[in-house]
Design an enzyme around this catalytic site. Structure first.
Site, PDB file in Angstrom:
ATOM      1  N   HIS A   1      -4.476  -4.385  -2.030  1.00  0.00           N
ATOM      2  CA  HIS A   1      -4.826  -3.976  -0.660  1.00  0.00           C
ATOM      3  C   HIS A   1      -5.002  -2.470  -0.500  1.00  0.00           C
ATOM      4  O   HIS A   1      -4.923  -1.943   0.615  1.00  0.00           O
ATOM      5  CB  HIS A   1      -3.757  -4.495   0.318  1.00  0.00           C
ATOM      6  CG  HIS A   1      -3.678  -5.989   0.351  1.00  0.00           C
ATOM      7  ND1 HIS A   1      -2.576  -6.657   0.821  1.00  0.00           N
ATOM      8  CD2 HIS A   1      -4.556  -6.944  -0.044  1.00  0.00           C
ATOM      9  CE1 HIS A   1      -2.788  -7.969   0.726  1.00  0.00           C
ATOM     10  NE2 HIS A   1      -3.967  -8.171   0.211  1.00  0.00           N
TER      11      HIS A   1
ATOM     12  N   ASN B   1      12.804 -14.655  -2.663  1.00  0.00           N
ATOM     13  CA  ASN B   1      12.646 -14.305  -1.257  1.00  0.00           C
ATOM     14  C   ASN B   1      13.940 -14.618  -0.524  1.00  0.00           C
ATOM     15  O   ASN B   1      14.660 -15.542  -0.900  1.00  0.00           O
ATOM     16  CB  ASN B   1      11.495 -15.115  -0.642  1.00  0.00           C
ATOM     17  CG  ASN B   1      10.977 -14.500   0.653  1.00  0.00           C
ATOM     18  OD1 ASN B   1      11.732 -14.341   1.606  1.00  0.00           O
ATOM     19  ND2 ASN B   1       9.711 -14.146   0.676  1.00  0.00           N
TER      20      ASN B   1
ATOM     21  N   VAL C   1       0.840  -1.206   0.000  1.00  0.00           N
ATOM     22  CA  VAL C   1       0.000   0.000   0.000  1.00  0.00           C
ATOM     23  C   VAL C   1       0.871   1.250   0.000  1.00  0.00           C
ATOM     24  O   VAL C   1       0.367   2.359   0.107  1.00  0.00           O
ATOM     25  CB  VAL C   1      -0.919  -0.001   1.245  1.00  0.00           C
ATOM     26  CG1 VAL C   1      -1.879  -1.191   1.211  1.00  0.00           C
ATOM     27  CG2 VAL C   1      -0.113   0.031   2.543  1.00  0.00           C
TER      28      VAL C   1
ATOM     29  N   THR D   1       7.125 -11.856  -0.588  1.00  0.00           N
ATOM     30  CA  THR D   1       5.911 -12.042   0.213  1.00  0.00           C
ATOM     31  C   THR D   1       5.990 -13.364   0.979  1.00  0.00           C
ATOM     32  O   THR D   1       6.494 -14.358   0.444  1.00  0.00           O
ATOM     33  CB  THR D   1       4.632 -11.984  -0.637  1.00  0.00           C
ATOM     34  OG1 THR D   1       3.503 -12.199   0.206  1.00  0.00           O
ATOM     35  CG2 THR D   1       4.638 -13.012  -1.764  1.00  0.00           C
ATOM     36  N   SER D   2       5.479 -13.369   2.204  1.00  0.00           N
ATOM     37  CA  SER D   2       5.517 -14.586   3.030  1.00  0.00           C
ATOM     38  C   SER D   2       4.426 -15.566   2.613  1.00  0.00           C
ATOM     39  O   SER D   2       4.371 -16.679   3.112  1.00  0.00           O
ATOM     40  CB  SER D   2       5.345 -14.197   4.502  1.00  0.00           C
ATOM     41  OG  SER D   2       4.130 -13.464   4.674  1.00  0.00           O
TER      42      SER D   2
ATOM     43  N   CYS E   1     -14.494   7.806   4.256  1.00  0.00           N
ATOM     44  CA  CYS E   1     -15.246   8.079   5.485  1.00  0.00           C
ATOM     45  C   CYS E   1     -15.567   6.775   6.223  1.00  0.00           C
ATOM     46  O   CYS E   1     -16.093   5.835   5.605  1.00  0.00           O
ATOM     47  CB  CYS E   1     -16.536   8.810   5.144  1.00  0.00           C
ATOM     48  SG  CYS E   1     -17.537   9.114   6.614  1.00  0.00           S
TER      49      CYS E   1
HETATM   50  N1  APR Z   1      13.968  -9.327  -0.898  1.00  0.00           N
HETATM   51  C1  APR Z   1      13.077 -10.370  -1.007  1.00  0.00           C
HETATM   52  N2  APR Z   1      12.307 -10.802   0.037  1.00  0.00           N
HETATM   53  C2  APR Z   1      12.448 -10.162   1.214  1.00  0.00           C
HETATM   54  C3  APR Z   1      13.370  -9.089   1.412  1.00  0.00           C
HETATM   55  C4  APR Z   1      14.144  -8.684   0.273  1.00  0.00           C
HETATM   56  N3  APR Z   1      15.036  -7.680   0.333  1.00  0.00           N
HETATM   57  N4  APR Z   1      13.277  -8.672   2.708  1.00  0.00           N
HETATM   58  C5  APR Z   1      12.306  -9.457   3.304  1.00  0.00           C
HETATM   59  N5  APR Z   1      11.825 -10.344   2.421  1.00  0.00           N
HETATM   60  C6  APR Z   1      10.737 -11.316   2.597  1.00  0.00           C
HETATM   61  C7  APR Z   1      10.603 -11.951   3.973  1.00  0.00           C
HETATM   62  O1  APR Z   1      11.405 -13.116   4.067  1.00  0.00           O
HETATM   63  C8  APR Z   1       9.108 -12.303   4.003  1.00  0.00           C
HETATM   64  O2  APR Z   1       8.871 -13.596   3.457  1.00  0.00           O
HETATM   65  O3  APR Z   1       9.539 -10.596   2.402  1.00  0.00           O
HETATM   66  C9  APR Z   1       8.470 -11.254   3.075  1.00  0.00           C
HETATM   67  C10 APR Z   1       7.613 -10.204   3.773  1.00  0.00           C
HETATM   68  O4  APR Z   1       6.526 -10.882   4.326  1.00  0.00           O
HETATM   69  P1  APR Z   1       5.410 -10.098   5.181  1.00  0.00           P
HETATM   70  O5  APR Z   1       6.051  -9.194   6.130  1.00  0.00           O
HETATM   71  O6  APR Z   1       4.493 -11.151   5.686  1.00  0.00           O
HETATM   72  O7  APR Z   1       4.680  -9.173   4.080  1.00  0.00           O
HETATM   73  P2  APR Z   1       3.610  -9.590   2.963  1.00  0.00           P
HETATM   74  O8  APR Z   1       3.764 -10.997   2.526  1.00  0.00           O
HETATM   75  O9  APR Z   1       3.655  -8.545   1.929  1.00  0.00           O
HETATM   76  O10 APR Z   1       2.236  -9.426   3.802  1.00  0.00           O
HETATM   77  C11 APR Z   1       1.033  -9.641   3.134  1.00  0.00           C
HETATM   78  O11 APR Z   1      -0.201  -8.941   5.088  1.00  0.00           O
HETATM   79  O12 APR Z   1      -0.036  -7.488   6.834  1.00  0.00           O
HETATM   80  C12 APR Z   1      -0.729  -7.772   5.668  1.00  0.00           C
HETATM   81  O13 APR Z   1      -1.901  -6.392   4.160  1.00  0.00           O
HETATM   82  C13 APR Z   1      -0.627  -6.651   4.649  1.00  0.00           C
HETATM   83  O14 APR Z   1      -0.087  -6.731   2.316  1.00  0.00           O
HETATM   84  C14 APR Z   1       0.254  -7.248   3.574  1.00  0.00           C
HETATM   85  C15 APR Z   1      -0.041  -8.728   3.680  1.00  0.00           C
END
Ligand code: APR
Length: 248
Positions: A117, A215, A101, A190-191, A125
């Site tokens: 998202h 990742n 976001v 993304t996780s 509002c």
């Molecule tokens: N390059 C690649 N991967 C990375 C890096 C990097 N430099 N730094 C961190 N990571 C990985 C981490 O290992 C983890 O798997 O990015 C991932 C981030 O995961 P989250 O913090 O869970 O974020 P995300 O998957 O985007 O969350 C999804 O959850 O909180 C909600 O709405 C929010 O959009 C978000 C959604």
């Protein structure tokens, strides 16, 4: 399967789709949600990013979003954002989907983006008053008051993001699902624990796409993808683009 194999797949692909998460903005200094840096005042995203948390303490929730808005405003897009943005402009058949976001993809010049998202720079509002029911951009920094009032009804404004327990815009979901019909699907930073976003890579695989994860760590999707490239998005994408681009 090596980096070269993925480069070859990217070179030969007509349709490429990338899904990004918070890891793509880590190199810009934006904390991820579930990484070691993911806590704010010991709060986890899951406890603040809900309608219930906002109803209970709108000021606290806005303080978190204001903190993140300040961080993001001071940040710059990194090479991962820049490369993906360039692909949206130069590569036919490329679709960029993001869970983020923060607006850094847009600031890097992405001209087509499926935002799952919402945006931290949008508000609407909380009372869903007529005029205030559709999102609008509000990038005042700092906001004059927390929580900021709705200019239409005087009630509360809420961030224009999708909170846990809320449904995504159906048009956005169908655009993202349609983009899983591709030759190569990249899931980056993304996780892979939050749905429906986390389901897209599995849908792409089901539809025959070659699936690649980028990742720094193992995720819920790692065992499902064809190739899991361990490393930082900003570095691995640069390596992938080096030769892939020259052939595009
Ligand atoms: N390059 C690649 N991967 C990375 C890096 C990097 N430099 N730094 C961190 N990571 C990985 C981490 O290992 C983890 O798997 O990015 C991932 C981030 O995961 P989250 O913090 O869970 O974020 P995300 O998957 O985007 O969350 C999804 O959850 O909180 C909600 O709405 C929010 O959009 C978000 C959604």
């Amino acid at each position: 399967m090596t980096l070269d194999d993925v480069r070859q797949r990217l070179r030969d692909a007509r349709r490429v789709t990338a899904l990004t998460g918070a890891g793509v903005s880590a190199a810009s200094g934006i904390p991820t949600f579930r990484g070691a840096d993911g806590l704010w005042r010991n709060f986890r995203a899951e406890t603040l990013a809900t309608p219930g948390a906002f109803a209970k303490d709108p000021r606290l929730v806005w303080e978190w979003y204001e903190w993140r808005r300040q961080l993001i405003a001071a940040a710059k897009p990194n090479p991962a954002h820049e490369l993906l943005a360039r692909w949206t402009r130069e590569r036919a058949g490329f679709t960029l989907i993001t869970q983020n976001v923060d607006g850094l993809h847009e600031r890097a010049g992405a001209d087509r983006l499926v935002r799952l998202h919402g945006s931290i720079w949008h508000v609407r509002c909380w009372n869903r008053c007529g005029a205030g029911d559709r999102d609008w951009r509000d990038d005042r920094l700092p906001l004059p008051s927390l929580p900021p009032p709705c200019p239409h009804c005087g009630g509360l404004l809420r961030p224009g993001v999708v909170w846990f327990g809320e449904s995504l815009d159906p048009d956005v979901v169908s655009a993202a699902t349609a983009a899983t019909a591709c030759d190569v699907f990249l899931t980056i930073g993304t996780s892979a624990v939050v749905y429906p976003a986390a389901g897209l890579v599995h849908e792409a695989k089901r539809r025959g796409a070659f699936t690649v994860e980028i990742n720094t760590e193992t995720t819920e999707a790692s065992s499902a993808v064809d190739v899991a490239l361990r490393g930082k998005a900003e570095e691995v994408l640069a390596q992938l683009a080096r030769s892939a681009d020259s052939e595009v």
